[in-house]
Design a protein around this motif. Structure first.
Motif, PDB file in Angstrom:
ATOM      1  N   THR A 119       1.021  -1.168   0.162  1.00 50.90           N
ATOM      2  CA  THR A 119      -0.045  -0.100   0.035  1.00 50.90           C
ATOM      3  C   THR A 119       1.014   1.384   0.007  1.00 50.90           C
ATOM      4  OG1 THR A 119      -1.738   1.017   1.022  1.00 50.90           O
ATOM      5  CG2 THR A 119      -0.283   0.306   2.319  1.00 50.90           C
ATOM      6  N   ILE A 120       0.463   2.287  -0.305  1.00 56.34           N
ATOM      7  CA  ILE A 120       1.178   3.643  -0.318  1.00 56.34           C
ATOM      8  C   ILE A 120       0.554   4.385   0.959  1.00 56.34           C
ATOM      9  CG2 ILE A 120       1.504   5.815  -1.465  1.00 56.34           C
ATOM     10  CD1 ILE A 120       2.818   3.355  -2.747  1.00 56.34           C
ATOM     11  N   TYR A 121       1.402   4.744   1.815  1.00 53.26           N
ATOM     12  CA  TYR A 121       1.166   5.442   2.897  1.00 53.26           C
ATOM     13  C   TYR A 121       1.154   6.863   2.812  1.00 53.26           C
ATOM     14  CZ  TYR A 121       2.008   7.409   7.803  1.00 53.26           C
ATOM     15  OH  TYR A 121       1.884   8.039   8.981  1.00 53.26           O
ATOM     16  N   LYS A 122       0.158   7.819   2.879  1.00 51.00           N
ATOM     17  CA  LYS A 122       0.177   9.052   3.039  1.00 51.00           C
ATOM     18  C   LYS A 122      -0.194   9.667   4.356  1.00 51.00           C
ATOM     19  CE  LYS A 122      -2.745   9.468  -0.382  1.00 51.00           C
ATOM     20  NZ  LYS A 122      -3.390   9.738  -1.501  1.00 51.00           N
ATOM     21  N   ASP A 123       0.502  10.314   4.946  1.00 50.84           N
ATOM     22  CA  ASP A 123       0.091  10.649   6.413  1.00 50.84           C
ATOM     23  C   ASP A 123      -0.874  11.665   6.382  1.00 50.84           C
ATOM     24  OD1 ASP A 123      -0.014  11.286   9.047  1.00 50.84           O
ATOM     25  OD2 ASP A 123       2.202  11.203   9.605  1.00 50.84           O
ATOM     26  N   VAL A 124      -2.073  11.498   6.317  1.00 49.89           N
ATOM     27  CA  VAL A 124      -3.195  12.374   6.188  1.00 49.89           C
ATOM     28  C   VAL A 124      -3.123  13.271   7.261  1.00 49.89           C
ATOM     29  CG1 VAL A 124      -4.459  10.815   4.557  1.00 49.89           C
ATOM     30  CG2 VAL A 124      -4.771  10.907   6.822  1.00 49.89           C
ATOM     31  N   ARG A 125      -2.792  12.910   8.592  1.00 48.07           N
ATOM     32  CA  ARG A 125      -2.830  13.942   9.782  1.00 48.07           C
ATOM     33  C   ARG A 125      -1.695  15.084   9.124  1.00 48.07           C
ATOM     34  NH1 ARG A 125      -0.065   9.714  13.800  1.00 48.07           N
ATOM     35  NH2 ARG A 125       1.200   9.683  11.952  1.00 48.07           N
TER      36      ARG A 125
END
Length: 363
Positions: A292-298
């Protein structure tokens, strides 16, 4: 706060806020320490955990800056989102942060925002065909696609000359501007292998218009994968699936498992994803979804809050992209964050050590 709109004429405006959470009936009052304005936040749906996380993060960030905010979810209905934004404008919000459901449906309502001198930040999904967008915050969306493609290339050993392998291609919703960036980023790396026949798309569905998934819907992807397997893989196996999003990935995996994949004689193919949603991370740990691609939405929510605060206080916001994203009317200046590829080898370091999930949540 409304008089601060004048600052936008010199710095090309957007939004800064702290929130009263009013998300589908939920309210939470922000403080009044510094900001004192009210921000409207319109997000696509509560059906994807990322939007829930981002909504809460923006509320907290903006409350910390002294703002109030109203947070609404359109539940993937473009007309509903337009109506919600109209109501926010009527309520007299000082700025808008909008993640569009349909990025071509907001021209009229954003003209209302402009008439009311309300700055607009396009959040994650670039709003198209309007001059009334001041700033854009997102991730490097082409890099998302490149990371997905790179994972497939490495896992199949394509650079070592291995193959041919069978691959199927999936893309996101046709009304989301990010879809083309994810897909084009991936295809920039995969196309040479398609040209050389190291990768073969047995369904023949290779063009973006043929592989999109309306509203990023998992069951829609599952149905399409069912059809592909029935029509093109009766005596062949799938080796890889380019999937742009975790919800789509789980739908694809459901179709594959129903067709017998996942057994010792018929292993699951390489399946990519995006957003590091909890169900998909668990699937990765279990050896089903591959990546998966992690995008730190925080962090993305924090950038939007900081940008809004800067604009409403007459400051030039932090930017690292001034002309790369043109919405069909103008280049929209923005700030882009970098994504990270996650699989079974590094999820603990990236997601657990990084505080995105606890070890208990992933059991």
């Amino acid at each position: 706060m409304r008089n601060r709109r004048a600052a936008l004429t010199t710095i090309a405006g957007a939004v800064s806020l702290a929130l009263t959470l009013s998300a589908c009936g939920e309210n939470s009052e922000g403080g009044s320490a510094k900001g004192g304005g009210t921000i409207g936040i319109a997000l696509p749906t509560k059906g994807s955990e990322r939007w829930v996380t981002e909504g809460k993060s923006m509320v907290q960030d903006l409350q910390g800056k002294g703002y109030k905010a109203t947070l609404v979810y359109g539940e993937d209905d473009p007309k509903n989102q337009v109506s919600q934004i109209e109501n926010l404008i009527k309520q007299g919000v000082d700025a808008l942060i909008i993640a569009a459901i349909d990025n071509k449906s907001l021209n009229g309502v954003l003209q209302q925002a402009a008439d009311a001198k309300i700055p607009v930040i396009s959040y994650d999904r670039l709003i198209l065909n309007t001059k009334n967008v001041d700033y854009y915050v997102s991730f490097d969306n082409e890099q998302v696609g490149r990371l997905q493609a790179r994972y497939i290339i490495d896992k199949l050993g394509l650079e070592d000359g291995k193959g041919p392998f069978n691959i199927e291609l999936f893309a996101g919703s046709p009304d989301d501007n990010n879809t083309k960036y994810f897909f084009n980023g991936a295809m920039a790396l995969l196309q040479p292998y398609l040209d050389s026949k190291q990768l073969v798309v047995r369904s023949g569905q290779t063009k973006l218009g043929k592989v999109t998934t309306l509203r990023w819907d998992g069951p829609t992807a599952e149905k399409r994968m069912d059809g592909i397997l029935a029509e093109s893989y009766r005596n062949k196996t799938v080796d890889a699936v380019l999937s742009p999003y975790d919800g789509i990935s789980l739908g694809i995996l459901s179709a594959l498992k129903a067709d017998g994949y996942g057994s010792g004689s018929k292993p699951l193919p390489v399946v990519t994803g995006q957003d590091a949603e909890l169900a998909s991370v668990k699937s990765i740990i279990a050896g089903e979804q591959s990546q998966t691609i992690y995008k730190d939405v925080r962090e993305l929510a924090g950038v939007a809050s900081e940008m809004a605060d800067d604009i409403l206080n007459g400051k030039t916001p932090r930017l690292n992209s001034r002309r790369a994203y043109n919405n069909g009317v103008k280049p929209v200046p923005g700030f882009l964050l970098q994504p990270t590829s996650v699989d079974k080898s590094n999820y603990d370091l990236v997601l657990v050590a990084g505080g995105y999930y606890t070890a208990a949540e992933l059991k």
